[in-house]
Write a protein that holds these residues in place. Structure first.
Motif, PDB file in Angstrom:
ATOM      1  N   UNK A 299      36.622  43.104  42.923  1.00 29.81           N
ATOM      2  CA  UNK A 299      35.331  43.791  42.831  1.00 29.81           C
ATOM      3  C   UNK A 299      34.536  43.321  41.609  1.00 29.81           C
ATOM      4  N   UNK A 300      35.241  43.133  40.507  1.00 26.30           N
ATOM      5  CA  UNK A 300      34.561  42.676  39.300  1.00 26.30           C
ATOM      6  C   UNK A 300      34.032  41.252  39.486  1.00 26.30           C
ATOM      7  N   UNK A 301      34.841  40.408  40.126  1.00 28.21           N
ATOM      8  CA  UNK A 301      34.389  39.047  40.394  1.00 28.21           C
ATOM      9  C   UNK A 301      33.156  39.030  41.282  1.00 28.21           C
ATOM     10  N   UNK A 302      33.181  39.833  42.353  1.00 34.09           N
ATOM     11  CA  UNK A 302      32.022  39.918  43.244  1.00 34.09           C
ATOM     12  C   UNK A 302      30.790  40.444  42.508  1.00 34.09           C
ATOM     13  N   UNK A 303      30.991  41.409  41.619  1.00 33.94           N
ATOM     14  CA  UNK A 303      29.872  41.993  40.881  1.00 33.94           C
ATOM     15  C   UNK A 303      29.135  40.918  40.086  1.00 33.94           C
ATOM     16  N   UNK A 304      29.883  40.103  39.330  1.00 35.39           N
ATOM     17  CA  UNK A 304      29.242  39.085  38.512  1.00 35.39           C
ATOM     18  C   UNK A 304      28.661  37.955  39.359  1.00 35.39           C
ATOM     19  N   UNK A 353      24.191  33.549  47.964  1.00 37.00           N
ATOM     20  CA  UNK A 353      25.150  34.620  47.666  1.00 37.00           C
ATOM     21  C   UNK A 353      26.469  34.394  48.401  1.00 37.00           C
ATOM     22  N   UNK A 354      26.364  34.093  49.687  1.00 32.44           N
ATOM     23  CA  UNK A 354      27.551  33.997  50.528  1.00 32.44           C
ATOM     24  C   UNK A 354      28.375  32.752  50.192  1.00 32.44           C
ATOM     25  N   UNK A 355      27.694  31.642  49.905  1.00 31.76           N
ATOM     26  CA  UNK A 355      28.421  30.444  49.474  1.00 31.76           C
ATOM     27  C   UNK A 355      29.213  30.715  48.196  1.00 31.76           C
ATOM     28  N   UNK A 436      26.720  46.845  44.262  1.00 35.31           N
ATOM     29  CA  UNK A 436      25.268  46.633  44.265  1.00 35.31           C
ATOM     30  C   UNK A 436      24.583  47.515  43.227  1.00 35.31           C
ATOM     31  N   UNK A 437      25.029  48.750  43.095  1.00 37.06           N
ATOM     32  CA  UNK A 437      24.416  49.649  42.112  1.00 37.06           C
ATOM     33  C   UNK A 437      24.619  49.138  40.685  1.00 37.06           C
ATOM     34  N   UNK A 438      25.728  48.444  40.449  1.00 34.00           N
ATOM     35  CA  UNK A 438      25.962  47.897  39.112  1.00 34.00           C
ATOM     36  C   UNK A 438      25.007  46.749  38.788  1.00 34.00           C
ATOM     37  N   UNK A 491      19.506  53.462  28.050  1.00 35.94           N
ATOM     38  CA  UNK A 491      20.786  54.136  27.864  1.00 35.94           C
ATOM     39  C   UNK A 491      21.447  54.351  29.225  1.00 35.94           C
ATOM     40  N   UNK A 492      22.436  53.560  29.491  1.00 34.94           N
ATOM     41  CA  UNK A 492      23.079  53.621  30.801  1.00 34.94           C
ATOM     42  C   UNK A 492      24.530  53.181  30.669  1.00 34.94           C
ATOM     43  N   UNK A 493      25.368  53.644  31.597  1.00 35.14           N
ATOM     44  CA  UNK A 493      26.767  53.238  31.642  1.00 35.14           C
ATOM     45  C   UNK A 493      26.962  52.047  32.576  1.00 35.14           C
ATOM     46  N   UNK A 494      25.849  51.374  32.908  1.00 34.97           N
ATOM     47  CA  UNK A 494      25.931  50.210  33.787  1.00 34.97           C
ATOM     48  C   UNK A 494      26.827  49.140  33.160  1.00 34.97           C
ATOM     49  N   UNK A 495      27.814  48.682  33.918  1.00 33.57           N
ATOM     50  CA  UNK A 495      28.827  47.769  33.372  1.00 33.57           C
ATOM     51  C   UNK A 495      28.244  46.434  32.943  1.00 33.57           C
ATOM     52  N   UNK A 496      27.330  45.891  33.734  1.00 35.60           N
ATOM     53  CA  UNK A 496      26.751  44.590  33.399  1.00 35.60           C
ATOM     54  C   UNK A 496      25.909  44.680  32.134  1.00 35.60           C
TER      55      UNK A 496
END
Length: 522
Positions: A299-304, A353-355, A436-438, A491-496
């Motif tokens: 999930x983390x890999x996909x996020x970045x 994205x898909x590639x 997606x929200x991240x 001010x957000x807890x967004x990981x990115x």
């Protein structure tokens, strides 16, 4: 893992820059003609054959080899020697077969070629058939280096390949003409094999012994079968593409190649880099049956990848003409070629994205011998590509081919993602929504900044390349500045955003530490 990712990404970027220098020089020397079309068709044969061997063996071997290294060094060395001997033998036999049947092979994958293209492609394939041996061995050696987390040498592969290919062209072009492309490829493949084997010989991980059996060989062979078949279905896609493309007008295959090189650059630079450094982590988690950790990594890999994919996709769509102008629009590469290549590149931007997400999805399954599921997804991709290819190429030419390829990759990834979520027992819709929200806050900023800068400074193909470089650099600078400001003041807890803020804070800490160190020394 972060350090390895940065290192692999940096070396991959240097490799890609050299690769575009090589492609740019080819465009300058030869333009887009029936001869370059013949080269780009025939060169895929060594890639397909060697890639089939290397890709299959690597992904079946690494999980087993990782377990062997943790239990017995001697046993792991014997397994490596056994694998090396078999790859050498099989690739040599295939190289001989390709050399002997070069004309039939070129005729099969490019049935619509004229006589000149057929003879040119056949002659080049005979020269490049030797590359099958070195390319297959290079793939195996890369997998072994990655197993021992020696990412530096495996990341040098592209640098050596592109560098030696380019130098060969400089030296041989005036002497051999179009055939210098085939010899340049051969020299490049040989160089990447050599740089891979040096660290393994130096550390005595690889020993040249006539070792033809190992107790783990049946396990590797069993794991290879579904990977072998899934790779076979993927190769069908490439073959069908070349068959369809061989009927296009002269130069279109070359323009498609140039567009795909730019369009799929992020696949190696971002998707491949993240997948490479995460693969061993996947293997460790799979060996411990830690599904939560596998899901976290995936999930983390996909996020970045998706976050950086927003930058890539928007950049290719809005600034594709600038990229084509900088890299290709010179020498014998015409304005019409540039316009056509730009249109194809923008289409790649839509599917980028898909590639980019496909490599990490494949590595996820290979980490626990999930080749059967990869085979299912590959079959889905082939069906979509072949069906859409025959329909769209007939109506839209080379544009239809790109759309068919992109849709097939999207289908392939979608099937893999759903099966991956079933493996880790997570709802796929819930997971992708969380990802997606991240990326949403930063992604919106990227799109707004790039769009605003593009329409504020419109530029066409006649613009000086230096001006185009400055505009592109400024666009990236503005995006980076906007993301830093957003991460600092929102001010957000967004990981990115939190990661970007932490990176900036770490930079300040390092700077302050260096200053204090200087004061102490004084």
């Amino acid at each position: 893992m972060k350090k390895n990712t940065i290192m692999v990404g940096t070396l991959t970027l240097i490799s890609l820059i050299l690769g575009f220098g090589r492609e740019s020089y080819i465009a300058y020397l030869f333009g887009s003609t029936q001869f370059t079309d013949a080269f780009y068709v025939s060169m895929i044969i060594p890639d397909i054959v060697a890639g089939w061997i290397g890709y299959t063996l690597i992904n079946a071997l690494i999980p087993v080899l990782k377990q062997e290294t943790e239990t017995s060094k001697l046993s792991s060395e014997k397994l490596i020697s056994t694998a090396f001997n078999y790859v050498l033998l099989i690739s040599a036999l295939l190289a001989v077969a390709v050399f002997m049947f070069s004309e039939q092979i070129v005729g099969s994958i490019a049935p619509n070629f004229n006589d000149i293209q057929m003879s040119t492609g056949t002659e080049m394939l005979k020269i490049m058939s030797v590359a099958i041996i070195f390319s297959a061995l290079s793939g195996l050696l890369s997998g072994i280096n990655n197993t021992f987390e020696q990412y530096f040498f495996s990341s040098l592969v592209g640098i050596f390949y592109n560098g030696f290919f380019f130098v060969s062209l400089l030296m041989l072009n005036n002497w051999l003409g179009i055939d210098s492309l085939a010899y340049g490829l051969l020299v490049g493949v040989l160089s990447r094999c050599i740089i891979q084997i040096i660290p393994l010989l130096r550390t005595r991980i690889l020993k040249f012994k006539l070792q033809l059996w190992h107790p783990s060989l049946p396990t590797v062979g069993k794991a290879m079968m579904p990977i072998f078949l899934s790779q076979a279905f993927s190769q069908i896609n490439q073959i069908v593409d070349r068959i369809l493309a061989s009927g296009l007008s002269s130069g279109q295959i070359t323009n498609l190649n140039y567009a795909s090189k730019l369009g799929q650059l992020p696949t190696g630079l971002i998707g491949g880099t993240i997948a490479t450094t995460m693969y061993i982590q996947f293997v460790k988690s799979a060996n411990n049956n830690n599904l939560n950790e596998m899901n976290r990594l995936y999930s983390k890999g996909l996020m970045w990848i998706i976050f950086l994919g927003v930058l890539v996709s928007t950049g290719l769509i809005l600034y594709g003409d600038s990229l084509v102008s900088i890299f290709y629009y010179h020498g014998k590469f015409t304005l019409n070629d540039a316009i056509q290549t730009t249109g194809l590149l923008q289409l790649y931007g839509i599917f980028s994205f898909f590639y980019m997400m496909l490599p990490i999805s494949l590595q996820f399954f290979f980490s626990f011998h999930g080749g059967k599921r990869v085979m299912i997804s590959s079959i889905t991709g082939v069906i979509v590509n072949v069906t859409l290819g025959f329909i769209l190429v007939h109506h839209y030419g080379v544009v239809g081919l790109v759309i068919a390829n992109g849709t097939a990759v999207a289908s392939n990834f979608s099937v893999l993602f759903i099966m991956a979520m079933r493996k880790v027992r997570i709802n796929p819709i819930k997971n992708i929504y969380a990802v997606i929200m991240r990326i949403l806050p930063g992604g919106i900023v990227i799109v707004i900044m790039l769009s605003t800068w593009k329409f504020a400074f419109p530029i066409d193909f006649s613009t000086n390349n230096l001006v185009l470089l400055v505009r592109g650099g400024m666009a990236l600078f503005i995006v980076g500045l906007a993301l830093i400001l957003l991460s600092k003041y929102w001010k957000s807890e967004n990981e990115i955003l939190r990661t970007i803020a932490n990176m900036m804070n770490n930079k300040k800490i390092i700077t302050l530490t260096k200053k204090n160190k200087k004061k102490v020394e004084i």
